[in-house]
Scaffold this motif. Sequence first.
Motif, PDB file in Angstrom:
ATOM      1  N   ARG A 101       0.812  -1.225   0.000  1.00 42.62           N
ATOM      2  CA  ARG A 101       0.000   0.000   0.000  1.00 42.62           C
ATOM      3  C   ARG A 101       0.838   1.264   0.000  1.00 42.62           C
ATOM      4  O   ARG A 101       0.565   2.219   0.716  1.00 42.62           O
ATOM      5  CB  ARG A 101      -0.923   0.038   1.217  1.00 42.62           C
ATOM      6  CG  ARG A 101      -1.990  -1.013   1.210  1.00 42.62           C
ATOM      7  CD  ARG A 101      -2.948  -0.810   2.357  1.00 42.62           C
ATOM      8  NE  ARG A 101      -3.820  -1.960   2.536  1.00 42.62           N
ATOM      9  CZ  ARG A 101      -4.913  -2.165   1.813  1.00 42.62           C
ATOM     10  NH1 ARG A 101      -5.268  -1.322   0.881  1.00 42.62           N
ATOM     11  NH2 ARG A 101      -5.645  -3.239   2.044  1.00 42.62           N
ATOM     12  N   ARG A 153       1.883  -1.326   4.610  1.00 43.28           N
ATOM     13  CA  ARG A 153       0.853  -2.170   5.228  1.00 43.28           C
ATOM     14  C   ARG A 153       0.760  -3.405   4.341  1.00 43.28           C
ATOM     15  O   ARG A 153       0.090  -3.387   3.324  1.00 43.28           O
ATOM     16  CB  ARG A 153      -0.495  -1.454   5.259  1.00 43.28           C
ATOM     17  CG  ARG A 153      -0.493  -0.120   5.958  1.00 43.28           C
ATOM     18  CD  ARG A 153      -1.081  -0.236   7.354  1.00 43.28           C
ATOM     19  NE  ARG A 153      -1.269   1.105   7.921  1.00 43.28           N
ATOM     20  CZ  ARG A 153      -0.284   1.817   8.479  1.00 43.28           C
ATOM     21  NH1 ARG A 153       0.929   1.343   8.506  1.00 43.28           N
ATOM     22  NH2 ARG A 153      -0.539   3.009   8.991  1.00 43.28           N
ATOM     23  N   ARG A 197      -6.386   8.005  -4.221  1.00 45.51           N
ATOM     24  CA  ARG A 197      -6.726   7.381  -2.944  1.00 45.51           C
ATOM     25  C   ARG A 197      -6.033   8.100  -1.789  1.00 45.51           C
ATOM     26  O   ARG A 197      -6.593   8.258  -0.717  1.00 45.51           O
ATOM     27  CB  ARG A 197      -6.330   5.907  -2.988  1.00 45.51           C
ATOM     28  CG  ARG A 197      -7.426   4.994  -2.483  1.00 45.51           C
ATOM     29  CD  ARG A 197      -7.068   3.535  -2.664  1.00 45.51           C
ATOM     30  NE  ARG A 197      -7.333   3.073  -4.003  1.00 45.51           N
ATOM     31  CZ  ARG A 197      -6.424   2.517  -4.790  1.00 45.51           C
ATOM     32  NH1 ARG A 197      -5.183   2.382  -4.382  1.00 45.51           N
ATOM     33  NH2 ARG A 197      -6.751   2.119  -5.990  1.00 45.51           N
ATOM     34  N   GLU A 198      -4.824   8.551  -2.057  1.00 41.72           N
ATOM     35  CA  GLU A 198      -4.070   9.251  -1.019  1.00 41.72           C
ATOM     36  C   GLU A 198      -4.765  10.561  -0.629  1.00 41.72           C
ATOM     37  O   GLU A 198      -4.693  10.999   0.512  1.00 41.72           O
ATOM     38  CB  GLU A 198      -2.659   9.546  -1.532  1.00 41.72           C
ATOM     39  CG  GLU A 198      -1.631   9.708  -0.452  1.00 41.72           C
ATOM     40  CD  GLU A 198      -0.224   9.869  -1.037  1.00 41.72           C
ATOM     41  OE1 GLU A 198       0.721   9.393  -0.412  1.00 41.72           O
ATOM     42  OE2 GLU A 198      -0.092  10.463  -2.134  1.00 41.72           O
ATOM     43  N   GLY A 212      -7.804  10.841  -0.409  1.00 33.00           N
ATOM     44  CA  GLY A 212      -9.086  10.476   0.172  1.00 33.00           C
ATOM     45  C   GLY A 212     -10.192  10.337  -0.858  1.00 33.00           C
ATOM     46  O   GLY A 212     -11.367  10.292  -0.514  1.00 33.00           O
ATOM     47  N   SER A 255      -4.983  -3.338   7.857  1.00 30.66           N
ATOM     48  CA  SER A 255      -5.524  -1.989   7.766  1.00 30.66           C
ATOM     49  C   SER A 255      -5.515  -1.502   6.324  1.00 30.66           C
ATOM     50  O   SER A 255      -4.611  -1.823   5.552  1.00 30.66           O
ATOM     51  CB  SER A 255      -4.679  -1.058   8.643  1.00 30.66           C
ATOM     52  OG  SER A 255      -4.800   0.265   8.173  1.00 30.66           O
ATOM     53  N   ARG A 256      -6.543  -0.739   5.950  1.00 30.84           N
ATOM     54  CA  ARG A 256      -6.582  -0.198   4.596  1.00 30.84           C
ATOM     55  C   ARG A 256      -6.027   1.213   4.550  1.00 30.84           C
ATOM     56  O   ARG A 256      -5.998   1.846   3.500  1.00 30.84           O
ATOM     57  CB  ARG A 256      -8.018  -0.197   4.071  1.00 30.84           C
ATOM     58  CG  ARG A 256      -8.558  -1.594   3.836  1.00 30.84           C
ATOM     59  CD  ARG A 256      -9.864  -1.519   3.107  1.00 30.84           C
ATOM     60  NE  ARG A 256      -9.741  -0.752   1.878  1.00 30.84           N
ATOM     61  CZ  ARG A 256     -10.751  -0.121   1.302  1.00 30.84           C
ATOM     62  NH1 ARG A 256     -11.939  -0.157   1.843  1.00 30.84           N
ATOM     63  NH2 ARG A 256     -10.558   0.550   0.179  1.00 30.84           N
ATOM     64  N   GLU A 257      -5.630   1.689   5.702  1.00 31.61           N
ATOM     65  CA  GLU A 257      -5.100   3.040   5.801  1.00 31.61           C
ATOM     66  C   GLU A 257      -3.822   3.155   4.959  1.00 31.61           C
ATOM     67  O   GLU A 257      -3.010   2.226   4.937  1.00 31.61           O
ATOM     68  CB  GLU A 257      -4.758   3.276   7.272  1.00 31.61           C
ATOM     69  CG  GLU A 257      -4.684   4.716   7.679  1.00 31.61           C
ATOM     70  CD  GLU A 257      -4.235   4.774   9.134  1.00 31.61           C
ATOM     71  OE1 GLU A 257      -3.325   5.536   9.439  1.00 31.61           O
ATOM     72  OE2 GLU A 257      -4.789   3.996   9.948  1.00 31.61           O
ATOM     73  N   ILE A 258      -3.652   4.276   4.308  1.00 32.88           N
ATOM     74  CA  ILE A 258      -2.440   4.464   3.516  1.00 32.88           C
ATOM     75  C   ILE A 258      -1.330   4.958   4.431  1.00 32.88           C
ATOM     76  O   ILE A 258      -1.510   5.950   5.141  1.00 32.88           O
ATOM     77  CB  ILE A 258      -2.699   5.449   2.368  1.00 32.88           C
ATOM     78  CG1 ILE A 258      -3.645   4.795   1.350  1.00 32.88           C
ATOM     79  CG2 ILE A 258      -1.395   5.851   1.691  1.00 32.88           C
ATOM     80  CD1 ILE A 258      -4.049   5.679   0.225  1.00 32.88           C
ATOM     81  N   THR A 274       1.919   6.686   5.991  1.00 31.86           N
ATOM     82  CA  THR A 274       2.659   7.896   5.662  1.00 31.86           C
ATOM     83  C   THR A 274       4.126   7.524   5.533  1.00 31.86           C
ATOM     84  O   THR A 274       4.534   6.442   5.929  1.00 31.86           O
ATOM     85  CB  THR A 274       2.507   8.946   6.768  1.00 31.86           C
ATOM     86  OG1 THR A 274       2.843   8.320   7.994  1.00 31.86           O
ATOM     87  CG2 THR A 274       1.099   9.485   6.831  1.00 31.86           C
TER      88      THR A 274
END
Lengths: 551, 211
Positions: free
Chosen positions: A259, A324, A516-517, A519, B43-46, B48
């Motif tokens: 990701r 992730r 996507r970054e 939002g 998690s699907r959070e991108i 940082t």
Amino acid sequence: MTAILSSTDHKRLGLLTTVTAFCFFLIGGSLALTMRAELQKPGMQFLTEHTYNELFTMHGSTMFYLFAVPVVLGVGLYFVPLQIGAARLLWPRMALLGYWLFAAGGVLMYSGFLTQQGAASFGWTAYFPLSDANATPGVGVDFWVLAVIMATTGGLLQAVSLLGTIVRLRAPGMTMLRMPLFTWSELVTAFMVITGFPVLIVTMALLQMDREGVGIFSASPEGSVTYQHLFWFYGHPVVYVVFFPLVGVVGEIIATFSRRRFFGFRVTVLSLIAFSAISMAVWGHHMFATDQVSNRYFSLTSTILLVPAGIEYFGFLATMAGGRIRFASPMLFAIGFVLLFLIGGLTGIMVASPPLDYHVHDTYFVVAHFHYTLFGGTVFGLFAAIHYWFPKVTGRLLDERLAKATFGLLFVGALATFIPMFILGSEGMTRRVADYLPLHNWTTLNTISTIGAFTIALGVLVFLVNLMRSLRLGERVGPDPWEGQTLEWATTSPPPRHNFAALPPVRSHTPLFDLREEGRDPLRELGLRRFQSFRSSDPQKSGNVGEEVPA
Amino acid sequence: MKPIDTRDQFFDVWNVYWPIALAVFLLVLGAIVFLGLRYRSHSREIPTGRDESTPLEVGYAIGLACIAAFLVFLTFSRMPGSEDANATGKPVEVRVTAARWNWRFEYPALGYVEQGTRQHIPVLRVPVDTEIEFTGSSLDVIHSFFVPEERFKRDVFPGQHTSWEMVFEDPGNHVGGGECAEFCGLEHSNMNFDVLVMSKAEFTRWAQGAS
């Protein structure tokens, strides 16, 4: 059938090329299994020496000319136009002609088995004067030479078409440094094809003339060395031709499943360019034992390749750091690629050193080395690509459990088959031998290797079952099951005839990731949300789970 | 000048190369296992974090270049290579002729010819710790004279003469101790020879009988 064989749609053509090449992979692989069965213990069990020599020649020839080169170009024909937001290929009919030449060349090469003296039996390199009409007569050999010319010309035409497509048909906003890593790797590959392949085509034409009695290489005693120079001027870049595109795929897979963007994109592009440039000047490391090349020069150029290769590896690892990470099957194959190719790369640095090469050259050590680059690199990279892009091509997912079983079998098989070969080679077992003496005590290692080869075969079998099953029963997915970063995920799966209804703005090499970054939801903005029907209870399998129900 | 010891030449380089290779492999393997465990996430959070760092990349490239420079330096320092401290006495000259699928060894000083046939596997007789000057040629296709024990091979070509030196250090009869390493057609896998490394006295005795 006619529609498929004559289609100039890049997706049909790319798929056709890839599937045909994969069939040759299965044939070439079964030749290898036959050889491994014969080599399991000393003594000739069920093959004659002549048959064995045909088998290893056709195994190597198939894997290079009919599988690896066509498959990396075929995958490129399918995905490069999608990644650059193009609706078609440039010069598609030329690329189609390329396919016909390759496929017909493959059929011709194998029809050598039907001739009286059999198929070619001098190795895929056809060293002169072993390949002259005295040492290896027969019309099957002539077929082989012509088939190599046809298949290589086919690859050349397809690479030219890819190059033209990349240069001319990029979407608005897609500057060179906004092209995805895979497209970059195909571009660099196309350059190597265009530089190296014509040399082989001409060399093979000269070889055939010599076989017909015109003195070319036979005109002087140095002709045999000249042949090696010409052959490896093609032959070394070609091993990077069949590897680079997979570096691109694996880089994108690692980025997607971590990701984040690929770490150090620009320096990686630079390293690909540097790598390909140097790769045109390393061919002589195949000839150290001849003592007729500048060994120091070629040792230097070959060792220096570790710098760009190391930069790519740094990118793989740095991308995972801080990501992730999801361990879906494409990611597993990508990691398998990174580890297994590393064995090939590190031993490659060894054989680039003449004092080491004087010993291991033409032994099983080298066989093991290049199988880690070609099996660990090309084949694992291809399996990563297939598991990654299968949902794009078919609209369905491969079964994840079968995919993981495939991965496990192939990975264990790759270690069991080729690690023993390093030891056998160091102990002096030469390559291309149909048999070995019992007094060397090589039976145990050869048995392990043979078991490994059949483990690989089992893994491929599981994959084929998965393929057949998933084509009909695979879970349906929408445009973007993995939360991809590049434009091929910005259209339906499979893509329509003209690929895109709308394109997102291209501001980097990862246009979907950019949205996507911020939002934003790329699929909704492109009007593709209604196609995203895929839902799963396992969030690891898919990125787009849950929140959005088809409208 | 002392002759080259092909085996030392090999091990001088090998003993440095393989530990480095193993260390790099374990480092990458360890990094992948660590990163995989540490950053595995549903998690699907991108995340940082930067995706480029010029100083880091340049530093890394320089590090790699230093490794490459070291390896090239080591390799070059062993070409022509380490010398054999034990080799003494007058060099022995051997002419190697390869033809599908056998070997012939001629000793011009002795007027002796060892010819391999289908029934007779040829024997290369050499005195221990003595420089052997080989001249090699082929009568048909390319062959390669390979003695695994000495970590060395050299291709022989039709119509050309190549020369190389070797020193043999292990006395004894090495059955199947020599092979053809360059694929040469139908019976390539049978193209072996035995290497009989004799003591200097033994060799002299044999040479007197042979000539």
